[in-house]
Motif scaffolding. Structure first.
Motif, PDB file in Angstrom:
ATOM      1  N   ILE A 281       0.833  -1.210   0.000  1.00 45.63           N
ATOM      2  CA  ILE A 281       0.000   0.000   0.000  1.00 45.63           C
ATOM      3  C   ILE A 281       0.865   1.257   0.000  1.00 45.63           C
ATOM      4  CG2 ILE A 281      -1.945  -1.130   1.145  1.00 45.63           C
ATOM      5  CD1 ILE A 281      -1.060   0.380   3.723  1.00 45.63           C
ATOM      6  N   ALA A 282       2.172   1.102  -0.260  1.00 49.69           N
ATOM      7  CA  ALA A 282       3.055   2.262  -0.338  1.00 49.69           C
ATOM      8  C   ALA A 282       2.781   3.017  -1.633  1.00 49.69           C
ATOM      9  CB  ALA A 282       4.517   1.830  -0.276  1.00 49.69           C
ATOM     10  N   GLY A 283       2.380   4.272  -1.525  1.00 51.72           N
ATOM     11  CA  GLY A 283       2.084   5.097  -2.689  1.00 51.72           C
ATOM     12  C   GLY A 283       2.265   6.555  -2.347  1.00 51.72           C
ATOM     13  N   ARG A 284       2.655   7.346  -3.323  1.00 54.24           N
ATOM     14  CA  ARG A 284       2.967   8.740  -3.082  1.00 54.24           C
ATOM     15  C   ARG A 284       1.918   9.656  -3.682  1.00 54.24           C
ATOM     16  NH1 ARG A 284       5.937   9.620   0.814  1.00 54.24           N
ATOM     17  NH2 ARG A 284       6.721  11.537  -0.076  1.00 54.24           N
ATOM     18  N   GLU A 285       1.866  10.883  -3.179  1.00 56.78           N
ATOM     19  CA  GLU A 285       0.957  11.889  -3.717  1.00 56.78           C
ATOM     20  C   GLU A 285       1.348  12.192  -5.162  1.00 56.78           C
ATOM     21  OE1 GLU A 285       0.726  15.327  -1.351  1.00 56.78           O
ATOM     22  OE2 GLU A 285       0.057  14.303   0.455  1.00 56.78           O
ATOM     23  N   GLY A 286       0.350  12.517  -5.954  1.00 59.46           N
ATOM     24  CA  GLY A 286       0.606  12.842  -7.346  1.00 59.46           C
ATOM     25  C   GLY A 286       0.544  11.634  -8.249  1.00 59.46           C
ATOM     26  N   SER A 287       0.468  10.445  -7.656  1.00 55.62           N
ATOM     27  CA  SER A 287       0.368   9.237  -8.475  1.00 55.62           C
ATOM     28  C   SER A 287      -1.039   9.104  -9.029  1.00 55.62           C
ATOM     29  CB  SER A 287       0.726   8.006  -7.644  1.00 55.62           C
ATOM     30  OG  SER A 287       2.023   8.121  -7.119  1.00 55.62           O
ATOM     31  N   GLN A 288      -1.174   8.320 -10.076  1.00 59.02           N
ATOM     32  CA  GLN A 288      -2.483   8.060 -10.644  1.00 59.02           C
ATOM     33  C   GLN A 288      -2.801   6.579 -10.524  1.00 59.02           C
ATOM     34  OE1 GLN A 288      -2.490   9.555 -14.617  1.00 59.02           O
ATOM     35  NE2 GLN A 288      -2.379  11.694 -14.000  1.00 59.02           N
ATOM     36  N   GLY A 289      -4.066   6.267 -10.744  1.00 64.18           N
ATOM     37  CA  GLY A 289      -4.471   4.868 -10.703  1.00 64.18           C
ATOM     38  C   GLY A 289      -4.553   4.340  -9.292  1.00 64.18           C
ATOM     39  N   PRO A 290      -4.163   3.070  -9.108  1.00 61.54           N
ATOM     40  CA  PRO A 290      -4.343   2.414  -7.809  1.00 61.54           C
ATOM     41  C   PRO A 290      -3.536   3.044  -6.692  1.00 61.54           C
ATOM     42  CG  PRO A 290      -3.006   1.042  -9.274  1.00 61.54           C
ATOM     43  CD  PRO A 290      -3.550   2.156 -10.108  1.00 61.54           C
ATOM     44  N   ASP A 291      -2.441   3.780  -7.021  1.00 62.69           N
ATOM     45  CA  ASP A 291      -1.643   4.400  -5.971  1.00 62.69           C
ATOM     46  C   ASP A 291      -2.462   5.376  -5.143  1.00 62.69           C
ATOM     47  OD1 ASP A 291       0.591   3.019  -6.553  1.00 62.69           O
ATOM     48  OD2 ASP A 291       1.531   4.560  -7.780  1.00 62.69           O
ATOM     49  N   ILE A 292      -3.470   5.999  -5.764  1.00 66.01           N
ATOM     50  CA  ILE A 292      -4.313   6.933  -5.019  1.00 66.01           C
ATOM     51  C   ILE A 292      -5.038   6.201  -3.897  1.00 66.01           C
ATOM     52  CG2 ILE A 292      -6.279   8.508  -5.204  1.00 66.01           C
ATOM     53  CD1 ILE A 292      -5.474   8.984  -8.111  1.00 66.01           C
ATOM     54  N   SER A 293      -5.577   5.019  -4.219  1.00 70.39           N
ATOM     55  CA  SER A 293      -6.262   4.242  -3.193  1.00 70.39           C
ATOM     56  C   SER A 293      -5.296   3.770  -2.138  1.00 70.39           C
ATOM     57  CB  SER A 293      -6.981   3.055  -3.840  1.00 70.39           C
ATOM     58  OG  SER A 293      -7.619   2.276  -2.855  1.00 70.39           O
ATOM     59  N   ARG A 294      -4.064   3.404  -2.540  1.00 72.48           N
ATOM     60  CA  ARG A 294      -3.076   2.956  -1.562  1.00 72.48           C
ATOM     61  C   ARG A 294      -2.783   4.046  -0.543  1.00 72.48           C
ATOM     62  NH1 ARG A 294       0.383   0.961  -6.280  1.00 72.48           N
ATOM     63  NH2 ARG A 294      -0.384  -1.136  -6.691  1.00 72.48           N
ATOM     64  N   GLU A 295      -2.606   5.249  -1.014  1.00 70.67           N
ATOM     65  CA  GLU A 295      -2.345   6.342  -0.084  1.00 70.67           C
ATOM     66  C   GLU A 295      -3.559   6.584   0.804  1.00 70.67           C
ATOM     67  OE1 GLU A 295      -1.263  11.092  -0.072  1.00 70.67           O
ATOM     68  OE2 GLU A 295      -0.788   9.876  -1.841  1.00 70.67           O
ATOM     69  N   GLY A 296      -4.744   6.409   0.248  1.00 70.98           N
ATOM     70  CA  GLY A 296      -5.950   6.551   1.059  1.00 70.98           C
ATOM     71  C   GLY A 296      -6.014   5.528   2.171  1.00 70.98           C
ATOM     72  N   VAL A 297      -5.580   4.294   1.870  1.00 72.60           N
ATOM     73  CA  VAL A 297      -5.550   3.258   2.900  1.00 72.60           C
ATOM     74  C   VAL A 297      -4.569   3.644   4.005  1.00 72.60           C
ATOM     75  CG1 VAL A 297      -4.999   0.848   3.388  1.00 72.60           C
ATOM     76  CG2 VAL A 297      -6.221   1.427   1.300  1.00 72.60           C
ATOM     77  N   GLY A 328       7.047  -5.910   5.519  1.00 72.47           N
ATOM     78  CA  GLY A 328       6.951  -5.917   4.069  1.00 72.47           C
ATOM     79  C   GLY A 328       8.286  -6.264   3.445  1.00 72.47           C
ATOM     80  N   ALA A 329       8.242  -6.792   2.226  1.00 74.35           N
ATOM     81  CA  ALA A 329       9.484  -7.133   1.534  1.00 74.35           C
ATOM     82  C   ALA A 329      10.154  -5.896   0.961  1.00 74.35           C
ATOM     83  CB  ALA A 329       9.189  -8.136   0.418  1.00 74.35           C
ATOM     84  N   PHE A 330       9.352  -4.923   0.523  1.00 72.53           N
ATOM     85  CA  PHE A 330       9.855  -3.682  -0.059  1.00 72.53           C
ATOM     86  C   PHE A 330      10.839  -3.970  -1.200  1.00 72.53           C
ATOM     87  CE2 PHE A 330       8.416  -2.258   4.128  1.00 72.53           C
ATOM     88  CZ  PHE A 330       7.690  -1.124   3.777  1.00 72.53           C
ATOM     89  N   HIS A 331      10.442  -4.898  -2.095  1.00 75.12           N
ATOM     90  CA  HIS A 331      11.263  -5.173  -3.276  1.00 75.12           C
ATOM     91  C   HIS A 331      11.138  -4.039  -4.292  1.00 75.12           C
ATOM     92  CE1 HIS A 331      12.466  -9.050  -1.950  1.00 75.12           C
ATOM     93  NE2 HIS A 331      11.279  -9.627  -2.053  1.00 75.12           N
ATOM     94  N   VAL A 332       9.919  -3.581  -4.507  1.00 75.04           N
ATOM     95  CA  VAL A 332       9.663  -2.533  -5.501  1.00 75.04           C
ATOM     96  C   VAL A 332       9.655  -1.165  -4.845  1.00 75.04           C
ATOM     97  CG1 VAL A 332       8.047  -1.685  -7.235  1.00 75.04           C
ATOM     98  CG2 VAL A 332       8.359  -4.155  -6.917  1.00 75.04           C
ATOM     99  N   SER A 333       8.901  -1.052  -3.752  1.00 78.95           N
ATOM    100  CA  SER A 333       8.829   0.222  -3.033  1.00 78.95           C
ATOM    101  C   SER A 333       9.854   0.228  -1.913  1.00 78.95           C
ATOM    102  CB  SER A 333       7.422   0.419  -2.470  1.00 78.95           C
ATOM    103  OG  SER A 333       7.093  -0.654  -1.596  1.00 78.95           O
ATOM    104  N   LYS A 334       9.885   1.299  -1.154  1.00 78.98           N
ATOM    105  CA  LYS A 334      10.785   1.420  -0.002  1.00 78.98           C
ATOM    106  C   LYS A 334      10.027   2.103   1.126  1.00 78.98           C
ATOM    107  CE  LYS A 334      12.930   5.426  -2.283  1.00 78.98           C
ATOM    108  NZ  LYS A 334      12.155   5.287  -3.531  1.00 78.98           N
ATOM    109  N   PRO A 335      10.488   1.968   2.360  1.00 75.65           N
ATOM    110  CA  PRO A 335       9.760   2.565   3.489  1.00 75.65           C
ATOM    111  C   PRO A 335       9.492   4.053   3.327  1.00 75.65           C
ATOM    112  CG  PRO A 335      11.417   1.045   4.305  1.00 75.65           C
ATOM    113  CD  PRO A 335      11.630   1.142   2.835  1.00 75.65           C
ATOM    114  N   SER A 336      10.381   4.766   2.655  1.00 74.66           N
ATOM    115  CA  SER A 336      10.173   6.210   2.470  1.00 74.66           C
ATOM    116  C   SER A 336       9.034   6.513   1.515  1.00 74.66           C
ATOM    117  CB  SER A 336      11.468   6.862   1.955  1.00 74.66           C
ATOM    118  OG  SER A 336      11.869   6.272   0.728  1.00 74.66           O
TER     119      SER A 336
END
Length: 463
Positions: A281-297, A328-336
């Motif tokens: 559910i790691a997602g940043r502001e300004g992203s589109q698509g599912p990342d918006i929902s991830r940030e909402g979660v 989390g594994a954080f293979h694609v994303s990172k804690p930041s």
């Protein structure tokens, strides 16, 4: 003195463990990962320290939530689960990916707290059942004797002749004789007819992805008269009927309102919630698509972790002092990539190491619940003696490491698939091998697995 003391049994048990002892207990089940074990040991000990603070200071001391970073199958969940068992704490594991932003189809984030309360209620009820077990068994025994001994009807001519007294004496003697037979098991072959209560709860359709309970409405609690429990007459053997009656009597002796209050106190002061897959559910502001929902979660989870009050059917629950362990594994994303507010609520970061051949050898043999010990015990129930040679264990660990490197690295979980494949023939034919000894050596391992490991396609689909 604490503002809100833990239940005595939990407080006493937690107080008896130092961080070093906690790590030593975790070592019995989880191989390696010293940094993660130290972090959770300190977190558990800090709970005990908080209980010894003055009330005004204890209220201000928040738990130091932990973020575990590491690939799958390295022991993140097992460490958290064993920690909760050591502390006798209510424990819930939940995947963050199951939640979606409010307004989308998915689970409400507050449901994790409600689920944790239900777990605590079950824990407390089982503890109370143990306490009242003896009284419940006595009451159930009396009810069983009533079923086995038909009631004596009064004589229509009265009892002036004294026959009624003789009947009572005779009945009492018969009852005691039946009691002796019941306790000796000589009545186990008989069947009795008892009325058992069924809980009738209508099923509700999901509304916007959430059940009625998850949006804080429990119609059965609000309108108990509309959904009364039904009774059903059943023919049961005496031992089974006695157990049913014992459970019914135990429920009568338990103060469920007291259980609910104690459960809420235990959740608020000793609860542990393990949030897995938080990297999903790691997602940043300004992203589109599912990342918006991830940030909402993330923003929905934030108040729960920060400290809020959640309404449950057992009462209001504060989450200020629940310990949250995220992983989390954080293979694609990172804690930041998590929103800053949520990052700040997990001040302790520990990185778990990937597992290799040496760790696999230890996992197979050292823990109390080691896989090799499990298979030896399972085959022992069929009268088959399994003997694993040290060279075989080395070879199993080596092959599991090779498959993890060539395909998907699933950590120690690979050992389950490798051992299942290795012992497939033994497991299938075990009932026919009673009394035999099967020796697993390196040659046996190669014969069963080497060809599969050499083929990437077979490894991908079989191991």
């Amino acid at each position: 003195m604490s503002a809100i003391p833990l239940p005595a049994s939990t407080a006493a048990f937690a107080a008896s463990l130092t961080p070093r002892e906690i790590v030593a207990e975790l070592d019995k089940y989880v191989v390696g990962q010293k940094a993660a074990k130290r972090a959770v040991a300190i977190a558990l000990r800090n709970r005990h320290r908080r209980q010894r603070l003055p009330p005004e200071m204890a209220e201000e001391v928040a738990p130091k939530n932990i973020l575990m970073i590491g690939p799958t199958g390295v022991g993140k969940t097992e460490i958290a689960r064993r920690l909760a068992k050591l502390a006798q704490s209510p424990f819930l594991k939940i995947e963050a990916s199951k939640f979606t932003e409010v307004g989308y189809v998915g689970r409400d984030v507050e449901s994790m707290v409600r689920d944790l309360v239900e777990i605590a209620v079950k824990m407390l009820r089982e503890e109370r059942e143990v306490e009242v077990r003896d009284k419940a068994k006595q009451a159930a025994e009396e009810r069983m004797l009533d079923l086995l001994l038909p009631p004596v009807t009064a004589s229509p001519l009265g009892d002036s002749s004294g026959d009624a007294g003789m009947v009572r004496d005779h009945t009492g003697t018969t009852r005691e004789r039946l009691r002796e037979q019941l306790r000796a098991g000589r009545l186990d072959s008989k069947t009795v007819e008892i009325d058992t209560r069924e809980r009738a709860m209508p099923s509700f359709e999901l509304i916007a992805g959430s059940s009625v309970e998850e949006i804080g409405v429990n119609l059965r609690d609000m309108l108990p008269g509309f959904f009364p429990g039904r009774t059903r007459r059943r023919q049961l053997p005496v031992p089974e009927a006695l157990e049913v009656l014992t459970q019914e009597e135990a429920q009568k002796l338990i103060d469920m309102e007291g259980v609910a209050r104690a459960a809420i106190a235990r959740v608020e002061n000793a609860g542990i919630i393990f949030v897995d897959e938080i990297d999903k559910i790691a997602g940043r502001e300004g992203s589109q698509g599912p990342d918006i929902s991830r940030e909402g979660v993330q923003r929905d989870i934030l108040p729960i972790v920060e400290g809020t009050t959640v309404n449950t059917k057992h009462g209001m629950v504060r989450t200020d002092h629940i310990l949250f362990i995220a992983a989390g594994a954080f293979h694609v994303s990172k804690p930041s990539d998590l929103i800053p507010e949520l990052q700040g609520r997990f001040p302790i970061r520990v990185e778990l190491e990937a597992l290799g051949k040496d760790e696999f050898v230890r996992i197979l043999t050292e823990p109390r619940n080691a896989l090799v010990k499990q298979y030896i015990s399972l085959m022992g129930t069929e009268g088959v003696t399994l003997e694993f040679q040290p060279a075989a264990i080395e070879r199993i660990a080596e092959l599991a490491t090779i498959v993890n490197e060539r395909t998907e690295n699933i950590g120690a979980r690979r050992l389950h698939t490798v051992l299942e494949r290795l012992l497939d023939e033994v497991s299938f034919h075990a009932p026919e091998l009673d009394g035999q000894t099967i020796r697993i050596d390196a040659a046996y391992v190669d014969r069963m697995l080497a060809d599969i490991v050499k083929s990437d396609d077979l490894s991908r689909y079989i191991l």
